[in-house]
Design a protein around this motif. Structure first.
Motif, PDB file in Angstrom:
ATOM      1  N   GLU B  37       0.817  -1.215   0.000  1.00 27.87           N
ATOM      2  CA  GLU B  37       0.000   0.000   0.000  1.00 27.87           C
ATOM      3  C   GLU B  37       0.856   1.273   0.000  1.00 27.87           C
ATOM      4  O   GLU B  37       0.653   2.164  -0.789  1.00 27.87           O
ATOM      5  N   ASP B  38       1.817   1.325   0.916  1.00 25.43           N
ATOM      6  CA  ASP B  38       2.746   2.454   0.847  1.00 25.43           C
ATOM      7  C   ASP B  38       4.130   1.872   0.556  1.00 25.43           C
ATOM      8  O   ASP B  38       4.810   1.374   1.438  1.00 25.43           O
ATOM      9  N   ALA B  39       4.490   1.936  -0.721  1.00 21.38           N
ATOM     10  CA  ALA B  39       5.675   1.218  -1.179  1.00 21.38           C
ATOM     11  C   ALA B  39       6.954   1.959  -0.827  1.00 21.38           C
ATOM     12  O   ALA B  39       7.711   2.362  -1.685  1.00 21.38           O
ATOM     13  N   GLU B  40       7.206   2.154   0.474  1.00 22.49           N
ATOM     14  CA  GLU B  40       8.446   2.817   0.839  1.00 22.49           C
ATOM     15  C   GLU B  40       9.563   1.783   0.967  1.00 22.49           C
ATOM     16  O   GLU B  40       9.311   0.595   1.116  1.00 22.49           O
ATOM     17  N   ASP B  41      10.786   2.209   0.859  1.00 21.15           N
ATOM     18  CA  ASP B  41      12.018   1.412   0.846  1.00 21.15           C
ATOM     19  C   ASP B  41      11.877   0.069   0.118  1.00 21.15           C
ATOM     20  O   ASP B  41      12.376  -0.961   0.546  1.00 21.15           O
ATOM     21  N   GLY B  42      11.220   0.111  -1.029  1.00 20.67           N
ATOM     22  CA  GLY B  42      11.155  -1.054  -1.909  1.00 20.67           C
ATOM     23  C   GLY B  42      10.380  -2.232  -1.352  1.00 20.67           C
ATOM     24  O   GLY B  42      10.593  -3.371  -1.754  1.00 20.67           O
ATOM     25  N   ARG B  43       9.489  -1.982  -0.405  1.00 21.58           N
ATOM     26  CA  ARG B  43       8.716  -3.079   0.147  1.00 21.58           C
ATOM     27  C   ARG B  43       7.586  -3.486  -0.802  1.00 21.58           C
ATOM     28  O   ARG B  43       7.005  -2.654  -1.487  1.00 21.58           O
ATOM     29  N   ILE B  44       7.305  -4.779  -0.823  1.00 18.03           N
ATOM     30  CA  ILE B  44       6.160  -5.273  -1.576  1.00 18.03           C
ATOM     31  C   ILE B  44       5.340  -6.160  -0.642  1.00 18.03           C
ATOM     32  O   ILE B  44       5.801  -6.534   0.436  1.00 18.03           O
ATOM     33  N   ALA B  65       7.312  -6.989   2.822  1.00 13.60           N
ATOM     34  CA  ALA B  65       8.726  -7.281   2.988  1.00 13.60           C
ATOM     35  C   ALA B  65       9.443  -6.866   1.724  1.00 13.60           C
ATOM     36  O   ALA B  65       8.820  -6.515   0.735  1.00 13.60           O
ATOM     37  N   ARG B  66      10.773  -6.950   1.772  1.00 10.61           N
ATOM     38  CA  ARG B  66      11.517  -6.524   0.586  1.00 10.61           C
ATOM     39  C   ARG B  66      11.776  -7.670  -0.371  1.00 10.61           C
ATOM     40  O   ARG B  66      12.109  -7.461  -1.531  1.00 10.61           O
ATOM     41  N   SER B  67      11.658  -8.899   0.120  1.00 10.90           N
ATOM     42  CA  SER B  67      11.853 -10.028  -0.785  1.00 10.90           C
ATOM     43  C   SER B  67      11.041 -11.215  -0.288  1.00 10.90           C
ATOM     44  O   SER B  67      10.521 -11.206   0.829  1.00 10.90           O
ATOM     45  N   MET B  68      10.970 -12.248  -1.135  1.00 10.02           N
ATOM     46  CA  MET B  68      10.228 -13.452  -0.778  1.00 10.02           C
ATOM     47  C   MET B  68      10.808 -14.123   0.474  1.00 10.02           C
ATOM     48  O   MET B  68      10.087 -14.552   1.361  1.00 10.02           O
ATOM     49  N   ARG B  69      12.141 -14.189   0.494  1.00  4.37           N
ATOM     50  CA  ARG B  69      12.797 -14.864   1.616  1.00  4.37           C
ATOM     51  C   ARG B  69      12.553 -14.132   2.931  1.00  4.37           C
ATOM     52  O   ARG B  69      12.324 -14.751   3.953  1.00  4.37           O
ATOM     53  N   GLN B  70      12.624 -12.807   2.863  1.00 10.95           N
ATOM     54  CA  GLN B  70      12.404 -12.033   4.083  1.00 10.95           C
ATOM     55  C   GLN B  70      10.985 -12.295   4.590  1.00 10.95           C
ATOM     56  O   GLN B  70      10.763 -12.509   5.783  1.00 10.95           O
ATOM     57  N   ALA B  71      10.045 -12.344   3.652  1.00  7.15           N
ATOM     58  CA  ALA B  71       8.665 -12.607   4.044  1.00  7.15           C
ATOM     59  C   ALA B  71       8.550 -13.995   4.652  1.00  7.15           C
ATOM     60  O   ALA B  71       7.870 -14.203   5.660  1.00  7.15           O
ATOM     61  N   ARG B  72       9.242 -14.959   4.056  1.00  5.49           N
ATOM     62  CA  ARG B  72       9.111 -16.324   4.554  1.00  5.49           C
ATOM     63  C   ARG B  72       9.662 -16.472   5.965  1.00  5.49           C
ATOM     64  O   ARG B  72       9.128 -17.244   6.766  1.00  5.49           O
ATOM     65  N   LEU B  73      10.696 -15.715   6.263  1.00  4.47           N
ATOM     66  CA  LEU B  73      11.228 -15.762   7.623  1.00  4.47           C
ATOM     67  C   LEU B  73      10.172 -15.271   8.610  1.00  4.47           C
ATOM     68  O   LEU B  73      10.066 -15.791   9.720  1.00  4.47           O
ATOM     69  N   ILE B  74       9.398 -14.281   8.182  1.00  3.67           N
ATOM     70  CA  ILE B  74       8.332 -13.779   9.060  1.00  3.67           C
ATOM     71  C   ILE B  74       7.240 -14.848   9.218  1.00  3.67           C
ATOM     72  O   ILE B  74       6.756 -15.108  10.313  1.00  3.67           O
ATOM     73  N   PHE B  75       6.899 -15.525   8.111  1.00  2.00           N
ATOM     74  CA  PHE B  75       5.865 -16.572   8.183  1.00  2.00           C
ATOM     75  C   PHE B  75       6.346 -17.755   9.008  1.00  2.00           C
ATOM     76  O   PHE B  75       5.577 -18.386   9.727  1.00  2.00           O
ATOM     77  N   ASP B  76       7.646 -18.063   8.891  1.00  2.00           N
ATOM     78  CA  ASP B  76       8.212 -19.176   9.653  1.00  2.00           C
ATOM     79  C   ASP B  76       8.034 -18.960  11.157  1.00  2.00           C
ATOM     80  O   ASP B  76       7.865 -19.916  11.910  1.00  2.00           O
ATOM     81  N   ARG B  77       8.064 -17.688  11.550  1.00  2.00           N
ATOM     82  CA  ARG B  77       7.904 -17.386  12.970  1.00  2.00           C
ATOM     83  C   ARG B  77       6.472 -17.633  13.443  1.00  2.00           C
ATOM     84  O   ARG B  77       6.212 -17.738  14.627  1.00  2.00           O
ATOM     85  N   GLN B  78       5.550 -17.696  12.484  1.00  2.00           N
ATOM     86  CA  GLN B  78       4.147 -17.880  12.870  1.00  2.00           C
ATOM     87  C   GLN B  78       3.658 -19.303  12.659  1.00  2.00           C
ATOM     88  O   GLN B  78       2.785 -19.785  13.354  1.00  2.00           O
ATOM     89  N   ASN B  79       4.208 -19.956  11.646  1.00  4.55           N
ATOM     90  CA  ASN B  79       3.666 -21.253  11.280  1.00  4.55           C
ATOM     91  C   ASN B  79       4.185 -22.346  12.196  1.00  4.55           C
ATOM     92  O   ASN B  79       5.364 -22.349  12.564  1.00  4.55           O
ATOM     93  N   ASP B  80       3.325 -23.299  12.559  1.00  5.08           N
ATOM     94  CA  ASP B  80       3.750 -24.365  13.468  1.00  5.08           C
ATOM     95  C   ASP B  80       4.480 -25.478  12.723  1.00  5.08           C
ATOM     96  O   ASP B  80       5.014 -26.387  13.326  1.00  5.08           O
TER      97      ASP B  80
END
Lengths: 363, 367
Positions: B37-44, B65-80
């Motif tokens: 929504e607010d695409a600052e510092d290259g976030r998607i 997040a800025r990349s797929m991997r960065q996003a996945r690290l965030i999801f990894d913290r949530q997923n069991d």
């Protein structure tokens, strides 16, 4: 009497020795070094290798089937030769080891990412040991089975034809390579065929009935045909620029395999490459073993085999990353190529003069 | 010597440390990338959809997040369960992100050895996360639904099966530009909404869904397509007809009529041959008469030709050679000439003629 080899066995053996880790990156290596339609460079380098094989045939004929050591020692006394023998033996151990380690590193991209690579390499070394302690005839029998386990992969070629387009081959010959054409570039393509020179160590295991060089040439032509077909298919399946970007085009093309009930088949298929690399390592170790046996004829039991396999394992510690492994392996392959061409050039005159000397004594 | 088997067992069994137990991993089925929504510092905005073991529901994660991997690290913290990419079936790029270029994100997919190259590459219009996270009456999860939809549609080959392999292949090839299928959400389904044309990694133009079959013809080799011919005006003697189960072939001929560098001296003839069954017909022709049959074939060919020419005009305007004319032009040139040529520019000015030949195999059960 020791059983002698048959030309069919020799062909299978040579096929499996030449078939190793270079296969994964071969298409990229040709694209980077030679350029568009680089598959054709394989035809040319394969012909160069055939000429080299012809030189070994000359050694065999002129030397009347005498072994490498007999020819050498008919000319130079044994003493000064020992260091050279030891050097060669160590070199072959190193080469065999790094081929195996390279395979382990590559395979870890696909599976067992978190296992220590040296642990997988240890299992690999156990397999090498299990084969090496047998005589050549048994190694060859096992190789024949391994050959069947990996040769079927050539039958996968038609699968890719639906996405293969001749127009992607481009009409340009050897254009657009990463670097200017150089001897090194061509040599790098040639590394795919390294291994046939081990036929030198088959001399004592063959007789006239073996038709040794029919086997060597056939094995070499068979692997050449397989390589040329694979790389040719890869050139029409991927775009040229893409080929230069892909680290292992062969793995990428296998990724495309899919069955209605199973996808990501490459993980299964990939494991069949283990056998071809195993045979390559084992045969370089066998060359080393033959040399060491000659130097230490009184070594007991399996001492030499054990020493060799321990050295193979220890050499595995030398490389940890793909880059290191590729760089070292390239240097070793180049050296091996020099040996492959150098040895017959050295041995032919020796065999010739040894023959004349021998005849002189007889007379 | 007796201890040897024990030693061997110890070595071999310790290999069981690197396990991936199927109940303990979460298989990603779909990954989507869209503009934040607010695409600052290259976030998607990156979203992952993982089907549950029942296959009827899915777990959905979305973050900026800025990349797929960065996003996945965030999801990894949530997923069991540990998230893995081995069963990834499709990646969706939001249309507005695709207009800015997708290669950055594409690269991380190509690089991952666990991602296969048959993963569908799709462009989605509207809110991608919402499209993925919705329940559809078609049953199963959105990911499964899309996978099946694309597989069914690409069987007939009018929608090119755009996957990681084809996209990367055509992206790197200098004689063709990549394309991708467009998806759109409707109140109770997901619909194929045309074909996205790319120049490099940017989405530059769109082929509307009604015309996708003509694009398929131009791309070459439709295996079993259906073509609805809605004859527009009095210049045609028929109202409508439908050609079914047709197969097509494409032939490209390039001739040089002058200096080629600006594209003006380039003439391309695309010859399309179609053969199929005519199973729907409204109009004044008497199909039992051979001469009327021929007339219909000629009319249908004229109609198809017009459609194809308008698609080519769209592509030329966007300078996006999605059908690979450049590959054939390349074949007529020397390497140096080709390297000097700015193909997208030359393509936009080249004279491209379409010739269509239709032969109707049969007219169904009535004459």
């Amino acid at each position: 009497m020791r059983e002698k080899l048959n030309w069919f066995h020799v062909a299978v053996l040579v096929y499996m020795i030449e078939f190793d880790v270079t296969a994964f990156s071969l298409a990229r290596v040709t694209a980077e070094n030679i350029g568009t339609n680089g598959w054709f460079a394989l035809v040319l380098t394969s012909m160069a290798a055939s000429i080299n094989i012809f030189l070994y045939w000359a050694v065999y004929r002129i030397g009347k089937g005498q072994s490498f050591f007999q020819i050498m020692e008919s000319f130079v006394p044994r003493g000064p030769l020992v260091p050279a023998y030891l050097g060669l033996a160590a070199f072959w151990v190193l080469l065999g080891s790094l081929i195996g380690k390279n395979f382990v590193i590559v395979s870890q991209m696909l599976s067992f990412q978190s296992t220590h690579p040296m642990y997988i390499f240890l299992l690999y070394c156990l397999l090498v040991y299990a084969m090496l302690v047998k005589d050549l005839y048994s190694i060859v029998k096992a190789t024949t089975v391994f050959f069947l386990l990996s040769f079927w992969m050539n039958a996968l070629v038609p699968y890719f034809l639906s996405d293969w387009k001749a127009v992607r081959l481009t009409p340009f010959l050897f254009q657009g390579s990463e670097r200017a054409h150089s001897l090194q570039g061509w040599a790098e393509v040639f590394t795919a065929f390294v291994g046939y020179e081990l036929c030198l160590f088959l001399f004592p295991h063959s007789d006239r009935k073996t038709k040794l060089f029919r086997g060597v040439l056939l094995g070499h032509l068979l692997i050449s045909a397989a390589y040329v077909t694979t790389v040719f298919v890869t050139y029409g399946f991927f775009s040229f620029q893409q080929l230069k970007e892909l680290q292992f085009p062969l793995i990428n093309i296998l990724e495309y395999l899919e069955l209605p009930f199973l996808n990501r088949l490459e993980n299964l298929v990939f494991m069949f490459f283990l056998f071809s690399n195993l045979v390559t390592t084992v045969m370089f170790c066998f060359a080393s073993l033959s040399t060491l046996r000659h130097v230490f004829p009184r070594a007991k039991g399996k001492t030499l085999e054990t020493v060799i396999v321990c050295l193979v394992f220890a050499s595995g510690f030398l490389t940890k990353t793909v880059r290191e492994s590729d760089e070292m392996l390239r240097a070793l392959y180049f050296t091996e190529m020099a040996i492959a061409f150098g040895l017959p050039l050295l041995l032919i005159p020796m065999a010739y003069f040894a023959n004349r000397k021998g005849r002189g004594i007889e007379a | 010597m007796k201890k040897l088997p024990l030693l061997l067992a110890a070595i071999v069994l310790s290999g069981c440390s690197d396990q991936k137990i199927i109940e303990k991993v979460g298989f990603t089925r779909t990954i989507s990338f869209e503009k934040a929504e607010d695409a600052e510092d290259g976030r998607i905005k990156v979203s992952f959809s993982l089907p549950k073991t029942t296959q009827k529901e899915s777990i959905f994660y979305s973050t900026e997040a800025r990349s797929m991997r960065q996003a996945r690290l965030i999801f990894d913290r949530q997923n069991d369960r540990r998230i893995v990419n081995g069963q990834l079936r499709q990646v969706l790029f939001g249309a507005s992100l695709a207009q800015e270029g997708i290669w950055k994100h594409f690269d991380s997919l190509l690089r991952d050895p666990s991602v296969g190259n048959r993963v569908h590459v799709l462009i989605a219009e509207g809110d991608v996360a919402q499209l993925l996270n919705k329940k559809y009456p078609q049953g199963s999860t959105a990911g499964e639904y899309i996978d099946n939809l694309i597989r069914t549609e690409t069987k007939v080959m009018d929608v090119p099966d755009t996957n990681l392999y084809t996209f990367a292949r055509d992206y790197y090839d200098d004689g063709i530009e990549p394309v991708a299928t467009i998806l759109k959400e409707t109140p109770n389904s997901i619909i194929i909404d045309g074909i996205a044309l790319f120049r490099g990694d940017r989405y530059v133009a769109r082929i509307p869904p009604e015309d996708k079959m003509y694009f398929g013809l131009l791309l070459g080799g439709v295996r079993a397509g259906d073509l609805f011919l809605d004859f527009p005006d009095e210049r045609y003697s028929s109202e409508l007809s439908t050609l079914l189960y047709f197969a097509s072939r494409r032939n490209v001929k390039v001739t040089r009529t002058g200096p080629i560098m600006d594209g003006l001296g380039l003439k391309v003839d695309l010859r399309l041959t179609l053969r199929g069954s005519m199973l729907e017909y409204n109009g004044d022709l008497h199909l039992e008469r051979p001469e009327d049959q021929k007339k219909l074939e000629a009319e249908a060919a004229r109609y198809v030709q017009g459609k194809c020419e308008s698609i080519i005009a769209t592509m030329q305007e966007a300078k996006a050679d999605g059908i690979g004319v450049g590959q054939y032009v390349r074949n007529t040139m020397s390497y140096r000439e080709w390297k000097k040529l700015d193909w997208p520019e030359a393509f936009s000015r080249a004279k491209i003629d379409v010739h269509v030949e239709i032969s109707i195999k049969d007219f169904g059960k009535i004459q």
